[in-house]
Motif scaffolding. Structure first.
Motif, short mmCIF file in Angstrom:
data_model
loop_
_atom_site.label_atom_id
_atom_site.label_comp_id
_atom_site.label_asym_id
_atom_site.label_seq_id
_atom_site.Cartn_x
_atom_site.Cartn_y
_atom_site.Cartn_z
N UNK A 1 0.82 -1.39 0.19
CA UNK A 1 -0.02 -0.41 -0.13
C UNK A 1 0.77 1.55 0.21
N UNK A 2 0.45 2.28 -1.16
CA UNK A 2 1.86 3.17 -1.13
C UNK A 2 0.69 4.31 -0.44
N UNK A 3 1.57 4.87 -0.03
CA UNK A 3 0.90 6.62 0.38
C UNK A 3 1.81 8.24 -0.12
N UNK A 4 1.13 9.33 0.59
CA UNK A 4 2.40 10.34 -0.46
C UNK A 4 3.01 10.96 1.21
N UNK A 5 3.34 11.33 1.67
CA UNK A 5 4.30 11.80 3.10
C UNK A 5 5.13 12.53 3.17
N UNK A 6 5.26 13.16 4.26
CA UNK A 6 5.97 13.83 4.77
C UNK A 6 6.97 13.21 6.18
N UNK A 7 8.57 13.14 5.74
CA UNK A 7 8.70 12.33 6.67
C UNK A 7 10.47 13.17 6.93
N UNK A 8 11.00 12.96 8.42
CA UNK A 8 12.15 13.85 8.99
C UNK A 8 12.80 13.26 7.75
N UNK A 9 14.11 14.46 7.48
CA UNK A 9 15.13 13.75 6.30
C UNK A 9 15.88 13.03 6.57
N UNK A 10 15.67 12.35 6.07
CA UNK A 10 16.81 10.93 6.74
C UNK A 10 16.82 10.21 7.37
N UNK A 11 15.79 10.19 8.34
CA UNK A 11 15.29 9.56 9.68
C UNK A 11 15.36 7.87 9.18
N UNK A 12 15.82 7.33 10.20
CA UNK A 12 15.50 5.73 9.87
C UNK A 12 15.50 4.99 10.95
N UNK A 13 14.18 4.38 11.58
CA UNK A 13 13.17 4.51 10.42
C UNK A 13 12.84 5.40 10.91
N UNK A 14 12.11 5.65 8.73
CA UNK A 14 10.80 6.85 8.09
C UNK A 14 10.16 7.40 10.05
N UNK A 15 9.97 8.73 10.22
CA UNK A 15 9.94 9.27 11.02
C UNK A 15 8.24 9.78 9.91
N UNK A 16 7.02 9.44 9.99
CA UNK A 16 6.25 9.90 9.32
C UNK A 16 5.35 11.18 10.18
N UNK A 17 5.44 12.28 9.62
CA UNK A 17 4.67 13.47 10.70
C UNK A 17 3.19 13.67 9.54
N UNK A 18 3.52 13.34 8.17
CA UNK A 18 1.82 13.92 7.57
C UNK A 18 1.64 12.44 6.81
N UNK A 19 0.12 12.24 6.29
CA UNK A 19 -0.27 11.26 5.85
C UNK A 19 -0.78 12.22 4.22
N UNK A 20 -1.19 12.22 2.76
CA UNK A 20 -2.43 12.76 2.34
C UNK A 20 -3.18 11.78 2.01
#
Length: 604
Positions: free
Chosen positions: A46-65
């Motif tokens: 399942x694919x989403x458009x989102x915003x995450x902290x740059x180069x965070x690993x694992x990604x810390x997603x802060x917003x999902x469209x």
């Protein structure tokens, strides 16, 4: 998730990003990244458009469209379209998500830009000015970032699970009527940020976090923070924005509001969460149920009350609360004195001369469930001017009760019948929320002297069991099974070799150890502290049925029919059963000899 071309803008015609090329937007200062992502450990694609902290690993997603409408295949793209909206288009070019603005005749003036604040903005730009038409900060998912303002209709909604961004069960928003921040589970309030009531305080949210949520506009009391947040000067606000710039607030899938802060040396660390413990959940134990943070089993009913549903209570569901064991509003009513308790909002409050009048006012109203008398000096300490004695009356069910509450408040007096808290004439007075049945004793003037192993701290309402090894906190007393539970905390033996073992505990007549259980990692840290854990041992102790009650005169035997005060062979005066009767230590009565199969005749 890769850097792509490190651009931060999407313009009309030809600068879209797709979910099969690994392209992303990166904010100018390389703080945030936007693109297509698939949650890690997801069992289906399942694919989403989102915003995450740059180069965070694992990604810390802060917003999902498109959180509630994931893409199920490749070939999708994010673009500014002919009507001027920012849209997710599937592989067939059909819109899957949109900013939803009215169509424009000049889509060439539209651009989408990812800012260093983490805000995605859609602008209308020409040679004169740039106007923000839409921004992700107005449509958050589960995360609050510096620059947002928690007001109006803005709300956070938790993810469905740790790997599923769909809308979950919990929401967080500002209640415009009360001015409190509220977490809700559907239509049920789960947690609030403010006071439990005017006089029984509840330190549920630090002032600086409330200030952060208000975008540095909320008036708050002084704080120990290095930054003075009570002076809204331009310089001070700039400092605050810098101070909170590396902070975020997230509503977790379990309904926890988490405040995270980033430090270059320690990375992300959890600074505070609410509800921070099991008792901070709103009305955690239901009406007339009391929550204790330090007991393994958090909830119990007040003396004189019983679970509304015994089955639910046994299964750990305390939401139904407790109901009275017997009706009040009679001549045999009395009051249970509870200290260091938190309680929910009162129904009635008025100025009064003394506690007696407050008590009488409660007794005159049927049913008045409880009252509290707040002295003038307490009011003045709470900056209530002018200071005066206040009577608080609770006509509605008691809610949001918590024992051993750190922030304290006035004593709470709960209305019960005498029979609810006194099993026999020589029973000791209750110790806080603990009823002490005969023969257990906390002093020379009550109970049986052989059972004088308990101590009540009247200033706190805490009951202790005294042994030659020290005093232990008593968490529950069960008169029906003749058992009580003591607790030993901070034990340093929760490791693989001892986990699950039975603890040895020496007792002497008339007490006997029945069982013990070691619990590990059961106690959570309190507010503004990192979550920690500690070991805990609970020991179940029983007591043997007592001999006949001691006495000094015939009136002492009035509560034990068919007995007379006589001296025994060892010189102790006791209420000995009359002829044809035998003492039943389990029933605490003299029973007729012909019907005394269950009687226990103890040696004097």
């Amino acid at each position: 998730m890769v850097d792509g071309k490190k651009r931060d803008t999407i313009t009309f015609a030809g600068s879209s990003i797709s979910n099969d090329g690994g392209e992303t937007l990166v904010s100018a200062g390389k703080r945030f990244e936007l693109g297509f992502f698939t949650p890690e450990q997801r069992s289906v694609y399942e694919s989403y458009v989102g915003i995450w902290y740059y180069r965070s690993n694992p990604p810390i997603v802060v917003w999902v469209a498109n959180r509630d409408r994931p893409l199920l295949d490749d070939g999708a793209g994010l673009a500014v379209t002919e009507d001027g909206n920012l849209k997710i288009l599937d592989k067939n070019g059909d819109p899957f998500w949109s900013t939803g603005l009215e169509s424009t005749s000049k889509p060439g003036n539209r651009l989408a830009k990812l800012l260093d604040s983490g805000n995605l903005v859609l602008c209308d730009s020409n040679t004169l000015l740039t106007t923000i038409l839409w921004q992700s900060f107005d449509h958050p998912t589960d995360t609050f970032l510096s620059g947002m303002k928690m007001s109006g209709d803005l709300k956070l909604t938790s993810w469905k699970s740790q790997v599923d961004p769909k809308e979950g069960n919990f929401t967080f928003q500002l209640d415009g009527e009360t001015g409190q921040f509220v977490i809700s589970d559907g239509y049920i309030k789960h947690w609030t940020s403010g006071d439990s009531s005017d006089f029984f305080s509840s330190e549920r949210m630090p002032d600086r976090i409330a200030y952060f949520l208000s975008n540095f506009t909320r008036n708050v009391p002084p704080t120990k923070s290095k930054i003075n947040i009570t002076t809204p000067s331009t310089t001070n606000t700039t400092l605050l924005r810098s101070y909170f710039g590396n902070s975020r607030i997230r509503l977790d899938v379990e309904g926890e509001l988490q405040y995270w802060s980033f430090d270059v040396n320690t990375n992300w660390s959890l600074q505070w969460l609410g509800p921070g413990d099991k008792c901070s959940v709103l009305n955690a134990c239901g009406n007339f149920g009391s929550c204790n943070l330090y007991n393994r089993l958090a909830c119990r009913c007040l003396p004189g009350f019983k679970p509304n549903s015994q089955e639910n209570w046994r299964n750990g569901d305390f939401s139904g609360g407790c109901i009275r064991s017997a009706a009040v509003c009679g001549k045999n009513d009395t009051f249970l004195s509870l200290k260091n308790m938190r309680v929910g909002q009162t129904d009635i409050k008025f100025e009064t001369e003394n506690e007696k009048k407050c008590r009488e006012e409660c007794l005159s109203k049927c049913p008045c469930h409880a009252y509290s008398f707040v002295k003038e000096e307490v009011n003045m300490r709470r900056d209530r001017q002018p200071g005066y004695n206040t009577c608080l009356i609770w006509m509605d069910d008691l809610k949001d009760l918590q024992e051993e509450y750190s922030y304290g408040g006035p004593d709470l007096f709960v209305r019960v019948t005498v029979a609810d808290i006194e099993s026999k004439a020589k029973s000791c007075e209750p110790c806080g929320i603990n009823v002490i049945p005969y023969p257990l004793s906390t002093g020379s003037d009550c109970g049986d002297p052989m059972y004088f192993s308990f101590y009540c701290d009247n200033s706190t309402g805490k009951l202790s069991f005294k042994t030659h090894n020290g005093n232990y906190s008593v968490t529950t007393v069960n008169q029906d099974t003749r058992t009580f539970v003591i607790q030993e905390k901070d034990v340093d033996d929760c490791n693989a070799s001892t986990r699950g073992q039975i603890r040895k505990f020496n007792t002497s007549f008339p007490f006997k150890m029945n069982a013990s259980k070691r619990w590990c990692d059961t106690v959570a840290g309190n507010f503004i502290s990192n979550v920690s854990s500690q070991g805990l041992v609970e020991i179940d102790i029983g007591w043997e049925p007592p001999q006949e009650p001691v006495c000094s005169s015939s009136s002492d035997c009035d509560d034990w029919p068919n007995s007379t005060c006589n001296v025994t062979g060892n010189g102790t005066a006791r209420c000995l059963c009359n002829s044809n009767f035998l003492w039943d230590g389990m029933a605490l009565n003299c029973v007729h000899g012909e019907h005394s199969i269950s009687c226990i005749k103890l040696q004097k």
